[in-house]
Design a protein around this motif. Sequence first.
Motif, PDB file in Angstrom:
ATOM      1  N   ALA A   1      79.741 -84.373 130.219  1.00 50.42           N
ATOM      2  CA  ALA A   1      79.361 -84.025 131.570  1.00 50.42           C
ATOM      3  C   ALA A   1      80.466 -83.633 132.386  1.00 50.42           C
ATOM      4  O   ALA A   1      80.344 -82.867 133.042  1.00 50.42           O
ATOM      5  CB  ALA A   1      78.414 -85.119 132.259  1.00 50.42           C
ATOM      6  N   TYR A   2      81.526 -84.355 132.332  1.00 47.95           N
ATOM      7  CA  TYR A   2      82.604 -84.025 133.134  1.00 47.95           C
ATOM      8  C   TYR A   2      83.292 -82.658 132.737  1.00 47.95           C
ATOM      9  O   TYR A   2      83.745 -81.873 133.478  1.00 47.95           O
ATOM     10  CB  TYR A   2      83.838 -85.328 133.033  1.00 47.95           C
ATOM     11  CG  TYR A   2      85.190 -84.987 133.126  1.00 47.95           C
ATOM     12  CD1 TYR A   2      85.742 -84.274 134.445  1.00 47.95           C
ATOM     13  CD2 TYR A   2      86.035 -84.895 131.967  1.00 47.95           C
ATOM     14  CE1 TYR A   2      87.125 -84.171 134.415  1.00 47.95           C
ATOM     15  CE2 TYR A   2      87.461 -84.808 132.038  1.00 47.95           C
ATOM     16  CZ  TYR A   2      87.927 -84.172 133.417  1.00 47.95           C
ATOM     17  OH  TYR A   2      89.238 -84.113 133.590  1.00 47.95           O
ATOM     18  N   PHE A   3      83.314 -82.541 131.538  1.00 47.24           N
ATOM     19  CA  PHE A   3      83.928 -81.251 130.944  1.00 47.24           C
ATOM     20  C   PHE A   3      82.816 -80.121 131.360  1.00 47.24           C
ATOM     21  O   PHE A   3      83.390 -78.848 131.559  1.00 47.24           O
ATOM     22  CB  PHE A   3      84.156 -81.059 129.507  1.00 47.24           C
ATOM     23  CG  PHE A   3      85.593 -82.097 129.039  1.00 47.24           C
ATOM     24  CD1 PHE A   3      86.835 -81.682 129.448  1.00 47.24           C
ATOM     25  CD2 PHE A   3      85.392 -83.120 128.438  1.00 47.24           C
ATOM     26  CE1 PHE A   3      87.816 -82.406 129.322  1.00 47.24           C
ATOM     27  CE2 PHE A   3      86.708 -83.907 127.958  1.00 47.24           C
ATOM     28  CZ  PHE A   3      87.876 -83.584 128.691  1.00 47.24           C
ATOM     29  N   ALA A   4      81.780 -79.925 131.128  1.00 42.76           N
ATOM     30  CA  ALA A   4      80.789 -79.129 131.394  1.00 42.76           C
ATOM     31  C   ALA A   4      80.893 -78.844 132.740  1.00 42.76           C
ATOM     32  O   ALA A   4      80.752 -77.627 133.122  1.00 42.76           O
ATOM     33  CB  ALA A   4      79.477 -79.505 130.924  1.00 42.76           C
ATOM     34  N   ALA A   5      80.761 -79.964 133.809  1.00 42.58           N
ATOM     35  CA  ALA A   5      80.673 -79.653 135.265  1.00 42.58           C
ATOM     36  C   ALA A   5      81.892 -78.937 135.358  1.00 42.58           C
ATOM     37  O   ALA A   5      81.981 -77.982 136.426  1.00 42.58           O
ATOM     38  CB  ALA A   5      80.377 -80.654 135.977  1.00 42.58           C
ATOM     39  N   GLY A   6      83.187 -79.556 135.135  1.00 42.80           N
ATOM     40  CA  GLY A   6      84.305 -78.746 135.426  1.00 42.80           C
ATOM     41  C   GLY A   6      84.565 -77.436 135.104  1.00 42.80           C
ATOM     42  O   GLY A   6      85.176 -76.685 135.804  1.00 42.80           O
ATOM     43  N   LEU A   7      84.039 -77.137 133.709  1.00 41.75           N
ATOM     44  CA  LEU A   7      84.334 -75.848 133.239  1.00 41.75           C
ATOM     45  C   LEU A   7      83.481 -74.764 133.853  1.00 41.75           C
ATOM     46  O   LEU A   7      83.824 -73.626 134.185  1.00 41.75           O
ATOM     47  CB  LEU A   7      83.913 -75.665 131.752  1.00 41.75           C
ATOM     48  CG  LEU A   7      84.136 -74.348 130.955  1.00 41.75           C
ATOM     49  CD1 LEU A   7      85.579 -74.001 131.087  1.00 41.75           C
ATOM     50  CD2 LEU A   7      83.591 -74.658 129.616  1.00 41.75           C
ATOM     51  N   ALA A   8      82.214 -75.440 134.340  1.00 43.91           N
ATOM     52  CA  ALA A   8      81.385 -74.453 135.016  1.00 43.91           C
ATOM     53  C   ALA A   8      81.635 -74.191 136.600  1.00 43.91           C
ATOM     54  O   ALA A   8      81.411 -72.814 136.924  1.00 43.91           O
ATOM     55  CB  ALA A   8      79.734 -75.214 135.395  1.00 43.91           C
ATOM     56  N   LEU A   9      82.457 -74.987 137.010  1.00 38.76           N
ATOM     57  CA  LEU A   9      82.983 -74.676 138.429  1.00 38.76           C
ATOM     58  C   LEU A   9      84.391 -73.914 138.371  1.00 38.76           C
ATOM     59  O   LEU A   9      84.326 -73.142 139.253  1.00 38.76           O
ATOM     60  CB  LEU A   9      83.264 -76.216 139.227  1.00 38.76           C
ATOM     61  CG  LEU A   9      82.270 -77.028 139.396  1.00 38.76           C
ATOM     62  CD1 LEU A   9      82.672 -78.251 140.128  1.00 38.76           C
ATOM     63  CD2 LEU A   9      81.280 -76.048 140.551  1.00 38.76           C
ATOM     64  N   PHE A  10      85.101 -74.129 137.152  1.00 37.09           N
ATOM     65  CA  PHE A  10      86.331 -73.303 137.126  1.00 37.09           C
ATOM     66  C   PHE A  10      86.203 -71.947 136.866  1.00 37.09           C
ATOM     67  O   PHE A  10      86.608 -70.920 137.419  1.00 37.09           O
ATOM     68  CB  PHE A  10      87.290 -73.787 136.224  1.00 37.09           C
ATOM     69  CG  PHE A  10      88.477 -72.960 135.667  1.00 37.09           C
ATOM     70  CD1 PHE A  10      89.391 -73.026 136.497  1.00 37.09           C
ATOM     71  CD2 PHE A  10      88.457 -72.057 134.494  1.00 37.09           C
ATOM     72  CE1 PHE A  10      90.542 -72.305 136.237  1.00 37.09           C
ATOM     73  CE2 PHE A  10      89.447 -71.336 134.235  1.00 37.09           C
ATOM     74  CZ  PHE A  10      90.702 -71.437 135.290  1.00 37.09           C
ATOM     75  N   LEU A  11      85.107 -71.696 136.111  1.00 34.72           N
ATOM     76  CA  LEU A  11      84.622 -70.183 135.789  1.00 34.72           C
ATOM     77  C   LEU A  11      83.949 -69.527 136.684  1.00 34.72           C
ATOM     78  O   LEU A  11      84.237 -68.219 137.065  1.00 34.72           O
ATOM     79  CB  LEU A  11      83.696 -70.270 134.311  1.00 34.72           C
ATOM     80  CG  LEU A  11      84.430 -70.780 133.156  1.00 34.72           C
ATOM     81  CD1 LEU A  11      83.650 -70.457 131.968  1.00 34.72           C
ATOM     82  CD2 LEU A  11      85.872 -69.770 132.916  1.00 34.72           C
ATOM     83  N   CYS A  12      82.827 -70.490 137.344  1.00 32.19           N
ATOM     84  CA  CYS A  12      82.131 -69.750 138.214  1.00 32.19           C
ATOM     85  C   CYS A  12      82.595 -69.745 139.776  1.00 32.19           C
ATOM     86  O   CYS A  12      82.132 -68.796 140.583  1.00 32.19           O
ATOM     87  CB  CYS A  12      80.670 -70.238 138.084  1.00 32.19           C
ATOM     88  SG  CYS A  12      79.943 -70.051 136.682  1.00 32.19           S
ATOM     89  N   CYS A  13      83.283 -70.734 140.149  1.00 36.24           N
ATOM     90  CA  CYS A  13      83.728 -70.781 141.421  1.00 36.24           C
ATOM     91  C   CYS A  13      85.139 -70.594 141.494  1.00 36.24           C
ATOM     92  O   CYS A  13      86.072 -70.757 142.598  1.00 36.24           O
ATOM     93  CB  CYS A  13      83.533 -72.175 141.945  1.00 36.24           C
ATOM     94  SG  CYS A  13      81.479 -72.267 142.152  1.00 36.24           S
ATOM     95  N   GLY A  14      85.703 -70.332 140.525  1.00 41.01           N
ATOM     96  CA  GLY A  14      87.338 -70.189 140.107  1.00 41.01           C
ATOM     97  C   GLY A  14      87.716 -68.633 139.707  1.00 41.01           C
ATOM     98  O   GLY A  14      88.171 -67.562 140.783  1.00 41.01           O
TER      99      GLY A  14
END
Length: 439
Positions: free
Chosen positions: A380-393
Amino acid sequence: MTRPPAWMLWGRWAGLALLALCMLAIFTGKPDALVRTPDDTAVYIEAANRMRAGTDALYAPPSDGFNIIGSYTYPPTFAALFAPLTFFDRPVTFALWQLVLIICVPVAGWCLFRLFEIRKLAHGRDFAFAVAAACCGPLMLDVSWGNANLPIAACVAAGMLCLERGRPVAGGAWLGLAAQLKVIPIVLLLVLLMQRRFKAAAAMLATMALLYFLPLIWFVPAQGLSEGVARNHEAARAFIVDQALARASKQDVTNVGSTAISNSSFYAVSQRLFVEGAPTVAMAWSDEWLPAQGPLLFALDPGFVRWLGLTPALLLFAVALWAAWKLRRDVYARSASFGLALLPALLGNLLCWGYSLVHVGLMFAPLAALAIKESRARQAYFAAGLALFLCCGVVFTGYDLMELMQMLGVPAFGALAAWAIVLITLLRRERQITSTSES
C-alpha cells in the motif's frame, strides 16, 4: 527484512540532494527553466500594503500594477503577518518570503520525524525520500509561485506533534494559526472533535479568535483606535461574507482565478470535462490543436455539473470524519485523519491549484512511517507513493502531455487514489488489531 541493494540506498540520498538543489535553484533564480515570477506573492504584497495604509478595501480588485493574479482571498490575519516583509524593496520581499517557504520544508519534516519517532538513520533516509517524492511537484510549485501552503503544512505538522506529545493547547494553537493563514484548515476543528480532543479544539478556536485582532497593529496606527477597530471588523466581514460565503454559494471565481489547467478542484475539473464554454481551458501551447473552450469529454447540464463539484467533496469529508472517530488507536491512524480530512476540503474548494496538493504529504506520511518503521503495509505504501509521485509530481513538470493531464484532472484523481489507499489500509489494520486483542 531483506536489505535493499546499495544503488537504491544511494539513490534515495541522491534524490533528496537533487530536490534540495532544485529548491536552492528556485531561490537563487537559476536555471531559468525552474523559475517563474512569484506572482502569488505580489497579491500578498498588495494586500499587506493596503493593510499598512489602513484601507477598508483589502479585498478590492488589484490596482498596484504588479498584481496580475487577482483579488486577495485570504483571512486578514495573513496580510497582517505578511506586512513586515513589505518594509523592504519588492525584490527583497520576494527573496525573504521564498526563504520563509524553504525553511518551512525542514520544519515540517522535523515535526513529522519527531511525531513518528523516526530515529534510525536508514529509517530517516527512507522516510524523507518517500514523503519528499510524494509531494515534490506541489512543493516546487509553492516555492516557485510564492504561495503560502508550506507554512500551513508546517503549522499542521507542528500541531499534530504537540497533540501526540500531550500538549493539546499548543497543538490546537498551531492548527488555529494554520486556519488563519488560509481558511481551509478550519475543517481540522471537526477532526479534533471527532477524536474527542476537546481541549485542543477549544485552543484552536481561542487562537483564531485572538488572531482576529492582529490586524489592529496596522489599522490603529494608520486610522486611530475607533476607526481602526471598525476597519478590522470590516475586513473580517468582507472576508467571511463577500469572499468565502458569497463565492462558495455562487461558485464564482471571477477576479481570483479560473477553471484553467492546474486548478485541480472538483469544481474546475468537472467544468473542464463537462461544460460547454467553460472558461479558459485552452493554453498557449495547445491553442492550435485544442480548439474551443470545453467540454474536454462531453457536455452535461450545467446545473448537474455544479453538484459534481460539491457532492464528492462532502461525501469524502464525511467519510474522513468517520475515520477520525474510528481510527484513534495509535499515532499512525490519529495523524492520518488530519490529512484524510484536509484533502477533500481542498478539492471541494473552488480553487485547488497544483501547489495546494503539497498537503498530500500530511496524509501519506503516516502510511510511510508505518511501512518503513514496522515493515507493514509495504504494498500500500509503494502504491500510494507512486500514485502521488506520478500524478502530483511528474504531472506538474510543464511539458505538453503533462499539462494535458492536468487539464483532465489527473492530479485530483491520483490524490484521491492515494487517499483511498491510506484509508483502506488503516481501516484494515484497525480491524486486525481489534480482532487480535479480542481473541
